[in-house]
Design a protein around this motif. Sequence first.
Motif, PDB file in Angstrom:
ATOM      1  N   LYS A   1     -36.729  69.795  81.604  1.00  0.00           N
ATOM      2  CA  LYS A   1     -35.591  69.057  82.180  1.00  0.00           C
ATOM      3  C   LYS A   1     -34.973  69.857  83.323  1.00  0.00           C
ATOM      4  O   LYS A   1     -34.727  69.325  84.415  1.00  0.00           O
ATOM      5  CB  LYS A   1     -34.545  68.779  81.109  1.00  0.00           C
ATOM      6  CG  LYS A   1     -33.346  68.027  81.629  1.00  0.00           C
ATOM      7  CD  LYS A   1     -32.259  67.991  80.579  1.00  0.00           C
ATOM      8  CE  LYS A   1     -31.071  68.628  81.184  1.00  0.00           C
ATOM      9  NZ  LYS A   1     -30.133  69.303  80.471  1.00  0.00           N
ATOM     10  N   ASP A   2     -34.725  71.145  83.083  1.00  0.00           N
ATOM     11  CA  ASP A   2     -34.135  71.999  84.114  1.00  0.00           C
ATOM     12  C   ASP A   2     -35.041  72.106  85.333  1.00  0.00           C
ATOM     13  O   ASP A   2     -34.572  72.069  86.475  1.00  0.00           O
ATOM     14  CB  ASP A   2     -33.843  73.397  83.550  1.00  0.00           C
ATOM     15  CG  ASP A   2     -32.727  73.372  82.510  1.00  0.00           C
ATOM     16  OD1 ASP A   2     -31.953  72.394  82.464  1.00  0.00           O
ATOM     17  OD2 ASP A   2     -32.657  74.344  81.722  1.00  0.00           O
ATOM     18  N   TRP A   3     -36.350  72.227  85.101  1.00  0.00           N
ATOM     19  CA  TRP A   3     -37.292  72.291  86.216  1.00  0.00           C
ATOM     20  C   TRP A   3     -37.199  71.011  87.049  1.00  0.00           C
ATOM     21  O   TRP A   3     -37.171  71.053  88.271  1.00  0.00           O
ATOM     22  CB  TRP A   3     -38.718  72.482  85.700  1.00  0.00           C
ATOM     23  CG  TRP A   3     -39.711  72.656  86.802  1.00  0.00           C
ATOM     24  CD1 TRP A   3     -40.114  73.824  87.350  1.00  0.00           C
ATOM     25  CD2 TRP A   3     -40.417  71.609  87.493  1.00  0.00           C
ATOM     26  NE1 TRP A   3     -41.031  73.577  88.339  1.00  0.00           N
ATOM     27  CE2 TRP A   3     -41.232  72.227  88.455  1.00  0.00           C
ATOM     28  CE3 TRP A   3     -40.430  70.225  87.385  1.00  0.00           C
ATOM     29  CZ2 TRP A   3     -42.050  71.492  89.308  1.00  0.00           C
ATOM     30  CZ3 TRP A   3     -41.244  69.492  88.242  1.00  0.00           C
ATOM     31  CH2 TRP A   3     -42.035  70.134  89.193  1.00  0.00           C
ATOM     32  N   GLY A   4     -37.168  69.881  86.366  1.00  0.00           N
ATOM     33  CA  GLY A   4     -37.074  68.610  87.076  1.00  0.00           C
ATOM     34  C   GLY A   4     -35.814  68.484  87.904  1.00  0.00           C
ATOM     35  O   GLY A   4     -35.849  68.013  89.049  1.00  0.00           O
ATOM     36  N   ILE A   5     -34.698  68.924  87.345  1.00  0.00           N
ATOM     37  CA  ILE A   5     -33.444  68.882  88.083  1.00  0.00           C
ATOM     38  C   ILE A   5     -33.505  69.795  89.305  1.00  0.00           C
ATOM     39  O   ILE A   5     -33.093  69.419  90.400  1.00  0.00           O
ATOM     40  CB  ILE A   5     -32.264  69.269  87.161  1.00  0.00           C
ATOM     41  CG1 ILE A   5     -32.014  68.149  86.150  1.00  0.00           C
ATOM     42  CG2 ILE A   5     -30.998  69.544  87.959  1.00  0.00           C
ATOM     43  CD1 ILE A   5     -31.052  68.518  85.024  1.00  0.00           C
ATOM     44  N   ASN A   6     -34.036  70.996  89.116  1.00  0.00           N
ATOM     45  CA  ASN A   6     -34.089  71.974  90.214  1.00  0.00           C
ATOM     46  C   ASN A   6     -35.110  71.620  91.294  1.00  0.00           C
ATOM     47  O   ASN A   6     -35.014  72.099  92.419  1.00  0.00           O
ATOM     48  CB  ASN A   6     -34.390  73.371  89.657  1.00  0.00           C
ATOM     49  CG  ASN A   6     -33.234  73.905  88.833  1.00  0.00           C
ATOM     50  OD1 ASN A   6     -32.084  73.611  89.106  1.00  0.00           O
ATOM     51  ND2 ASN A   6     -33.548  74.678  87.816  1.00  0.00           N
ATOM     52  N   HIS A   7     -36.113  70.793  90.976  1.00  0.00           N
ATOM     53  CA  HIS A   7     -37.162  70.454  91.939  1.00  0.00           C
ATOM     54  C   HIS A   7     -37.160  68.980  92.313  1.00  0.00           C
ATOM     55  O   HIS A   7     -38.118  68.482  92.911  1.00  0.00           O
ATOM     56  CB  HIS A   7     -38.530  70.867  91.384  1.00  0.00           C
ATOM     57  CG  HIS A   7     -38.658  72.336  91.219  1.00  0.00           C
ATOM     58  ND1 HIS A   7     -38.320  72.992  90.059  1.00  0.00           N
ATOM     59  CD2 HIS A   7     -39.061  73.301  92.082  1.00  0.00           C
ATOM     60  CE1 HIS A   7     -38.526  74.292  90.216  1.00  0.00           C
ATOM     61  NE2 HIS A   7     -38.969  74.501  91.425  1.00  0.00           N
ATOM     62  N   LYS A   8     -36.107  68.285  91.948  1.00  0.00           N
ATOM     63  CA  LYS A   8     -36.017  66.844  92.174  1.00  0.00           C
ATOM     64  C   LYS A   8     -36.260  66.463  93.631  1.00  0.00           C
ATOM     65  O   LYS A   8     -37.000  65.535  93.921  1.00  0.00           O
ATOM     66  CB  LYS A   8     -34.653  66.346  91.718  1.00  0.00           C
ATOM     67  CG  LYS A   8     -34.437  64.882  91.844  1.00  0.00           C
ATOM     68  CD  LYS A   8     -33.058  64.526  91.310  1.00  0.00           C
ATOM     69  CE  LYS A   8     -32.787  63.061  91.447  1.00  0.00           C
ATOM     70  NZ  LYS A   8     -31.437  62.725  90.966  1.00  0.00           N
ATOM     71  N   LYS A   9     -35.647  67.193  94.530  1.00  0.00           N
ATOM     72  CA  LYS A   9     -35.769  66.843  95.944  1.00  0.00           C
ATOM     73  C   LYS A   9     -37.198  66.981  96.441  1.00  0.00           C
ATOM     74  O   LYS A   9     -37.703  66.140  97.175  1.00  0.00           O
ATOM     75  CB  LYS A   9     -34.834  67.726  96.760  1.00  0.00           C
ATOM     76  CG  LYS A   9     -34.622  67.231  98.144  1.00  0.00           C
ATOM     77  CD  LYS A   9     -33.445  67.916  98.801  1.00  0.00           C
ATOM     78  CE  LYS A   9     -32.977  67.029  99.927  1.00  0.00           C
ATOM     79  NZ  LYS A   9     -31.641  67.261 100.337  1.00  0.00           N
TER      80      LYS A   9
END
Length: 40
Positions: free
Chosen positions: A28-36
């Motif tokens: 989840k954290d990875w997805g948030i941090n790499h969303k852009k």
Amino acid sequence: MINDYPVKIIYISEPYAETFTPIIYALKDWGINHKKVVSD
């Protein structure tokens, strides 16, 4: 006749499944941090 629709299914996880929780949060954290980057 009993109306059994919709069918009700209950899932119960084993306590061992909680060892997977840190992995879920890491993803989840990875997805948030790499969303852009991922969504472009």
